[in-house]
Design an enzyme around this catalytic site. Structure first.
Site, short mmCIF file in Angstrom:
data_model
loop_
_atom_site.label_atom_id
_atom_site.label_comp_id
_atom_site.label_asym_id
_atom_site.label_seq_id
_atom_site.Cartn_x
_atom_site.Cartn_y
_atom_site.Cartn_z
N ARG A 159 0.81 -1.23 0.00
CA ARG A 159 0.00 0.00 0.00
C ARG A 159 0.84 1.28 0.00
O ARG A 159 0.46 2.28 0.61
CB ARG A 159 -0.94 0.03 1.21
N SER A 234 -10.46 0.15 3.24
CA SER A 234 -9.72 -0.11 4.50
C SER A 234 -9.17 1.21 5.02
O SER A 234 -8.47 1.92 4.29
CB SER A 234 -8.54 -1.03 4.24
N GLU A 330 -4.24 3.89 6.23
CA GLU A 330 -4.05 3.64 4.80
C GLU A 330 -4.61 4.81 4.01
O GLU A 330 -4.10 5.16 2.95
CB GLU A 330 -4.79 2.34 4.45
#
Ligand code: EPU
Length: 334
Positions: A159, A234, A330
């Site tokens: 990520r 997320s 995130e």
């Protein structure tokens, strides 16, 4: 005049910025560049991975809207395609599936635009975009210098990439170039939710199109649609722990799911940690966690960016207190 960003973020929170420029090409950027001197800039794609914490942003937004798919190379085995950063990611996936080009089918139905996808190295169901990226091209905002980053130069991580780290809001990705398979596709069924679905449907030799529709089915069940319920997927990354720290937790909570990444590294599902801290079915100031996936924070309607931020920090604090793990966001918070 103030510009509202409410329709430009998937949390659906109200927020105002100084100016918004739609960037349709490099030449288009050169035309407006002089207006940006001394201003704080945010480069915005589809706004599906961002939380505007404050209601008044002293920022100028560059909204990337570069379109088009061009074929750069085409042989028996592979095809290299150059895709405009402003194209909707899932439209691109559908185009690949329709043409039987392999490599992005596990990434079906991820919200956002093509240009933002490499920034956070989007991933799902056992695949990451870095697996199919050939290069990323664009330009530095300061110098207007154009550059093509080959895959290694993108510094992809879980990520993350160079574009989310040192080049954040400094380099504008205009096109992403992908290498996709035309035959001998590497069908990836490693992710349990996906292999379970294949067994359930009795599909023994899945095609690209099967994978794509099953991933869509799984995602639709687990993840809320942001056009109905504000969210940004997320909210936190799944934490990776050293063996010693993982064992401390495992000795106490032997049912914790985990994924062994290497000899000394274990990835834990943040959703499980959050759930164990009692956040399921809790709602504060119209903010909560999604019933089918605790890693997704939702705006039940009318929450402010600050409400969402405060709730996320509460989750972070509880997880720290209970497990001594510091979750990392995130979502980009501004
Ligand atoms: N789990 C729970 N409670 C929940 C949901 C999950 O305990 O409410 C546990 C379960 O044990 C489950 C495990 O967490 O087996 C993993 O759950 P899931 O397969 O849903 O994946 P995730 O780790 O929560 C990651 C990505 C998602 C991606 C899915 C599928 C991150 C931060 N998130 O989620 O990506 O779609 O895997 O591959 O890595 C995103 O980045 O926005 C995103 C949605």
């Amino acid at each position: 005049m103030k510009n509202s960003l409410k329709k430009l973020n998937s949390f659906g929170v109200e927020c105002f910025c100084n100016e918004i420029y739609i960037i349709k090409s490099y030449e288009n950027y050169l035309q407006i560049k002089q207006n940006l001197k001394g201003k704080n800039i945010i480069i915005l794609g589809a706004g599906t991975n961002i939380l505007f914490k404050t209601q008044n942003l002293d920022y100028t937004i560059l909204k990337v809207d570069i379109e088009g798919i061009k074929i750069i190379e085409d042989n028996d085995e592979n095809i290299i395609v150059s895709v405009g950063a402003g194209l909707n990611w899932d439209d691109f996936v559908s185009w690949c599936v329709k043409n039987n080009y392999g490599g992005v089918e596990n990434l079906t139905f991820i919200p956002g635009n093509v240009g933002s996808a490499p920034i956070q190295n989007i991933g799902a169901y056992g695949s990451e975009i870095k697996d199919v990226i050939y290069s990323c091209e664009g330009f530095y905002l300061d110098s207007s210098e154009q550059k093509i980053f080959n895959k290694d130069e993108c510094e992809f991580e879980y990520r993350s990439s160079i574009f989310k780290q040192k080049l954040k809001n400094k380099f504008l990705i205009s096109r992403v170039n992908f290498r996709l398979s035309k035959k001998n596709h590497r069908i990836n069924t490693s992710y349990k939710a996906l292999s379970d679905k294949l067994i359930e449907k009795q599909i023994k030799e899945p095609k690209i199109s099967n994978i794509s529709s099953l991933v869509k089915e799984i995602r639709e069940k687990k993840l809320p649609n942001y056009t109905q319920l504000g969210n940004a997927g997320s909210f936190f990354k799944n934490p990776v722990l050293k063996k010693k720290n993982f064992e401390k937790i495992f000795n106490k909570y032997s049912t914790i799911p985990f994924y062994k990444m290497s000899k000394n590294e274990y990835k834990l599902p943040a959703a499980w940690l959050i759930e164990k801290c009692g956040f399921k079915d809790i709602c504060e100031n119209q903010v909560g966690v999604y019933k089918n996936q605790s890693l997704v924070i939702i705006n039940k309607g009318g929450a402010t960016g600050l409400d969402i931020y405060n709730f996320s920090q509460k989750i972070k604090q509880e997880v720290k207190n209970k497990f001594d793990i510091l979750l990392e966001e995130e979502v980009n918070i501004i």
